[in-house]
Every structure is written in C-alpha cells, then in structure tokens.
Design a protein around this motif. Structure first.
Motif, PDB file in Angstrom:
ATOM      1  N   HIS A  94      27.834  45.285  44.713  1.00  0.00           N
ATOM      2  CA  HIS A  94      29.173  44.985  45.249  1.00  0.00           C
ATOM      3  C   HIS A  94      30.084  44.278  44.250  1.00  0.00           C
ATOM      4  O   HIS A  94      31.122  43.748  44.624  1.00  0.00           O
ATOM      5  N   VAL A  95      29.690  44.231  42.992  1.00  0.00           N
ATOM      6  CA  VAL A  95      30.590  43.660  41.979  1.00  0.00           C
ATOM      7  C   VAL A  95      31.640  44.719  41.648  1.00  0.00           C
ATOM      8  O   VAL A  95      31.343  45.922  41.592  1.00  0.00           O
ATOM      9  N   ILE A  96      32.857  44.269  41.455  1.00  0.00           N
ATOM     10  CA  ILE A  96      33.945  45.194  41.126  1.00  0.00           C
ATOM     11  C   ILE A  96      34.504  44.777  39.772  1.00  0.00           C
ATOM     12  O   ILE A  96      34.651  43.584  39.495  1.00  0.00           O
ATOM     13  N   THR A  97      34.804  45.768  38.943  1.00  0.00           N
ATOM     14  CA  THR A  97      35.279  45.443  37.595  1.00  0.00           C
ATOM     15  C   THR A  97      36.646  46.063  37.331  1.00  0.00           C
ATOM     16  O   THR A  97      36.969  47.161  37.800  1.00  0.00           O
ATOM     17  N   ASP A 127      40.186  43.039  24.917  1.00  0.00           N
ATOM     18  CA  ASP A 127      40.328  43.527  26.298  1.00  0.00           C
ATOM     19  C   ASP A 127      40.216  42.378  27.316  1.00  0.00           C
ATOM     20  O   ASP A 127      39.517  41.383  27.074  1.00  0.00           O
ATOM     21  N   HIS A 128      40.888  42.579  28.427  1.00  0.00           N
ATOM     22  CA  HIS A 128      40.788  41.620  29.534  1.00  0.00           C
ATOM     23  C   HIS A 128      39.931  42.230  30.625  1.00  0.00           C
ATOM     24  O   HIS A 128      40.276  43.279  31.165  1.00  0.00           O
ATOM     25  N   ILE A 129      38.843  41.573  30.908  1.00  0.00           N
ATOM     26  CA  ILE A 129      37.896  42.098  31.900  1.00  0.00           C
ATOM     27  C   ILE A 129      37.849  41.154  33.098  1.00  0.00           C
ATOM     28  O   ILE A 129      37.763  39.936  32.924  1.00  0.00           O
ATOM     29  N   GLU A 130      37.916  41.739  34.267  1.00  0.00           N
ATOM     30  CA  GLU A 130      37.783  40.940  35.499  1.00  0.00           C
ATOM     31  C   GLU A 130      36.514  41.378  36.215  1.00  0.00           C
ATOM     32  O   GLU A 130      36.273  42.572  36.405  1.00  0.00           O
ATOM     33  N   LEU A 175      37.977  38.340  48.385  1.00  0.00           N
ATOM     34  CA  LEU A 175      37.528  38.709  47.033  1.00  0.00           C
ATOM     35  C   LEU A 175      37.951  37.615  46.065  1.00  0.00           C
ATOM     36  O   LEU A 175      39.071  37.119  46.143  1.00  0.00           O
ATOM     37  N   ARG A 176      37.074  37.284  45.152  1.00  0.00           N
ATOM     38  CA  ARG A 176      37.434  36.304  44.125  1.00  0.00           C
ATOM     39  C   ARG A 176      36.736  36.664  42.813  1.00  0.00           C
ATOM     40  O   ARG A 176      35.723  37.354  42.819  1.00  0.00           O
ATOM     41  N   ARG A 177      37.294  36.140  41.730  1.00  0.00           N
ATOM     42  CA  ARG A 177      36.635  36.233  40.445  1.00  0.00           C
ATOM     43  C   ARG A 177      35.235  35.629  40.539  1.00  0.00           C
ATOM     44  O   ARG A 177      35.064  34.577  41.151  1.00  0.00           O
ATOM     45  N   ILE A 178      34.287  36.260  39.904  1.00  0.00           N
ATOM     46  CA  ILE A 178      32.941  35.690  39.851  1.00  0.00           C
ATOM     47  C   ILE A 178      32.968  34.488  38.899  1.00  0.00           C
ATOM     48  O   ILE A 178      33.636  34.522  37.866  1.00  0.00           O
ATOM     49  N   ASP A 179      32.275  33.436  39.287  1.00  0.00           N
ATOM     50  CA  ASP A 179      32.105  32.300  38.379  1.00  0.00           C
ATOM     51  C   ASP A 179      30.976  32.677  37.426  1.00  0.00           C
ATOM     52  O   ASP A 179      29.798  32.667  37.805  1.00  0.00           O
ATOM     53  N   ILE A 180      31.340  33.026  36.196  1.00  0.00           N
ATOM     54  CA  ILE A 180      30.329  33.582  35.292  1.00  0.00           C
ATOM     55  C   ILE A 180      29.388  32.507  34.732  1.00  0.00           C
ATOM     56  O   ILE A 180      28.407  32.820  34.079  1.00  0.00           O
ATOM     57  N   THR A 238      38.248  38.809  26.852  1.00  0.00           N
ATOM     58  CA  THR A 238      38.481  37.769  27.864  1.00  0.00           C
ATOM     59  C   THR A 238      37.820  38.219  29.163  1.00  0.00           C
ATOM     60  O   THR A 238      38.139  39.284  29.686  1.00  0.00           O
ATOM     61  N   ILE A 239      36.875  37.419  29.618  1.00  0.00           N
ATOM     62  CA  ILE A 239      36.188  37.744  30.880  1.00  0.00           C
ATOM     63  C   ILE A 239      36.541  36.674  31.900  1.00  0.00           C
ATOM     64  O   ILE A 239      36.269  35.488  31.688  1.00  0.00           O
ATOM     65  N   ASN A 240      37.154  37.100  32.971  1.00  0.00           N
ATOM     66  CA  ASN A 240      37.596  36.181  34.035  1.00  0.00           C
ATOM     67  C   ASN A 240      38.328  34.967  33.463  1.00  0.00           C
ATOM     68  O   ASN A 240      38.072  33.821  33.855  1.00  0.00           O
ATOM     69  N   GLY A 241      39.197  35.240  32.530  1.00  0.00           N
ATOM     70  CA  GLY A 241      40.060  34.195  31.988  1.00  0.00           C
ATOM     71  C   GLY A 241      39.460  33.385  30.856  1.00  0.00           C
ATOM     72  O   GLY A 241      40.145  32.542  30.273  1.00  0.00           O
ATOM     73  N   THR A 242      38.193  33.632  30.527  1.00  0.00           N
ATOM     74  CA  THR A 242      37.534  32.881  29.462  1.00  0.00           C
ATOM     75  C   THR A 242      37.228  33.812  28.282  1.00  0.00           C
ATOM     76  O   THR A 242      36.714  34.917  28.489  1.00  0.00           O
TER      77      THR A 242
END
Lengths: 66, 262
Positions: A31-34, A55-58, B46-51, A4-8
């Motif tokens: 500047h991306v944070i995971t 796994d759940h990935i943000e 900060l926000r979730r990236i729109d993938i 699951t990546i960002n809820g999808t």
C-alpha cells in the motif's frame, strides 16, 4: 547520486530503481504509493522505473484520519 | 416510511454509522472499535512516510469487507485534493474519496468553493466523491451537479464534540438535496448522533469522540445503537413539539368529573 526523498536529501548508492528506494526507505511496501517529480509511479512499474540525480521522490502511505 | 438500506454509489450499507480512524491510542483499539460497532465504512488519510522511523500499515488492522474512504486532509485547495485522491487510487484500495479542503488552521472549516472544484474533477475521473462541506444549500446543489455521491455537512467544528450546532441548515439540506446526507464533524456523543438521525440524516460519521474515549469500543457501539434508534424515530414520523401540555391520561377526574380551576 543525490535525490530528495520526502523532503530530505539522500545519497543513493547502487541501483536507482524505484523498487530499491521503496525497499531501502520503507519498512514494508504494501500500500505504499510513490511519486517521482510529481508523477505517480504505480507499484507494477517500480521495477522498471529509475530515478536520476536531483529527482524529488515522495513515499506516501495510509494513516488514521477522520 | 420504510426502513430501506442506505445506498451510496450503488453500494448498500446496513450500518449508518461511519467511523474515522484518526487519534486512536493504538491500532488495536481502533480495530476493536470498528468490530464493536459494525461499521461498514471507515475513513483513512494519506501522509508522507517517516523514512527514519518504523510505521505500521494501518490497513492491515481494518477488517476485510469494510469500505475504505481516503480523505484529502492536508489539502489547502482543489488541486491538492485531486493530487491526494489520485495517489490514494494508485494504492489499489479503491476510488472512494472524502474531499476535505481546509486552509484555516484555527477553525478547520472546509472551503466550499475549492471543494466543489475538486468534486467536479474527481467525479469526472470516476471517483466516488463524498465531499465534506459547510452546510450551505447553494454549495450542496453545486456538489450534486458536480457529481458527488453524498453531501457531508459539518455538525460543528472538527473534534469539538459540540454536536449539531448547524442543525437548521442541515435540515434544509435533508429536505432539499436528493443525495444521502452524512453528518460529519463535531459529533461528540451518541445523543447528538441520534439527534442528527431523528432530523432525517442518512448517516453520521464520528471519529474524535470515539478515538479519545476511555473505552472506544464501548462508545462506538453506543454510537451505532443511538444512530439506529434515531433513524427508527425518524421513520416513525416523530410528533412535533408543543408549547402547551397535552395530557396522556384521560382528562376526567378520578371518580367524578371535577371542573378544572382557572
């Protein structure tokens, strides 16, 4: 492998390093944070951290805010 | 009183105008506003990236040398605020955090109790904590004890442009709290910002008013000048208001002294 990546829910093919996920799903990585399952993975660990089935990935980035 | 620079967590700020980066029409207008007003501190979120869609990196548009403060908007309790702060720190963009804990979507009022809890945790972890709060003396004292670097009372509801509705309560914080007081939220015009500074606030943070103005850069500059003027007025020790007139010219007749008629 499904994660699951960002809820999808996404089907990952090939390598499952965090660095590959960032490359595939972010337009740019600066500047991306995971987070994987609620644990922050610093960018210097992206190349040696793998994800597993379910796994759940943000993927988080900076936006405008007051 | 002397015009000493504003110092937050050991860092000196010549400009007392802080700017939020939300709601701008585009990144160009945001960058122009930052440059025009000379602010040295901006807030980001900060926000979730729109993938599924391309997303610009806002940090690429913020001039170098400007202190970045990440807000914890979206947090509904202390735990979520702490999580956002730790994520922000992991980006390598510093450890300055504006705590914003809100769980009321109509009024967007900050939850002071959760804000104190988050401040305690994050200050202990070495963050520079700037808590956004409802102006209440007991909360402000608790924030000082928790290790906050500033206290940021709201002027009025976020984005409302209503100005200094909490004036008397902010004045209490200015008088009683030995930390920089930054008036945040609801400041919709330079005159309102000047009023806060005349009252003795150490700085003002604005966002909505500037970002939604027809000419954001021009309004940002006007804010900066009003804040500087308000601060100078405060330092000048403004005279108090009177209920009766006090003549500015000599109280004699023009040529002859004519007794005043009652």
């Amino acid at each position: 492998m499904k994660v699951t990546i960002n809820g999808t829910i996404k089907e990952l093919t090939g390598s499952s390093y965090v660095s590959d996920i960032v490359a595939q799903f972010c337009q740019q990585s600066k500047h991306v944070i995971t987070e994987v399952n609620g644990r922050i993975v610093p960018s210097h660990d992206w190349n040696n951290t793998t994800v597993s089935e379910g796994d759940h990935i943000e993927l988080v980035a900076f936006v405008g805010g007051g | 009183m002397t015009n000493s620079p504003l110092i937050i967590a050991g860092k000196e700020f010549k400009s007392r105008f802080f700017l939020g980066t939300g709601k701008f029409k585009n990144k160009k207008e945001m960058a122009e506003a930052i440059t025009a007003c000379g602010t040295q501190l901006v807030t980001v979120a900060l926000r979730r990236i729109d993938i599924e869609r391309h997303q610009e990196n806002i940090l690429e548009h913020i001039p170098p040398g400007v202190t970045l403060v990440t807000n914890t908007s979206g947090a509904r309790n202390a735990q979520e605020a702490v999580r956002i702060a730790r994520l922000a720190k992991a980006s390598g963009c510093g450890n300055w955090i504006k705590i914003e804990v809100i769980n009321d979507s109509k009024y967007l009022l900050p939850d002071n109790v959760e804000t104190i809890k988050a401040t305690e945790i994050l200050a202990a972890e070495g963050f520079v904590v700037l808590p956004y709060m409802y102006p209440d003396l007991y909360t402000a004292r608790a924030l000082v004890k928790a290790g906050a670097a500033t206290v940021m009372p709201l002027g009025s509801l976020i984005g409302s442009n209503q100005g200094l509705k909490t004036r008397e309560f902010i004045k209490i914080l200015i008088d009683e709290i030995d930390l920089p007081i930054i008036v945040d939220a609801g400041i919709g015009a330079p005159s309102q910002a000047a009023e806060a500074m005349e009252l003795g606030a150490d700085a003002v943070l604005a966002n909505t008013a500037v970002a939604t103005a027809g000419d954001p850069a021009l309004l940002a500059k006007a804010f900066a000048q009003a804040i500087e003027a308000g601060h100078m007025a405060y330092l000048s020790q403004l005279p108090t208001q009177r209920t009766v007139a006090s003549a500015s010219s000599p109280l004699t007749g023009f040529l002859y002294d004519i007794p005043a008629k009652n």
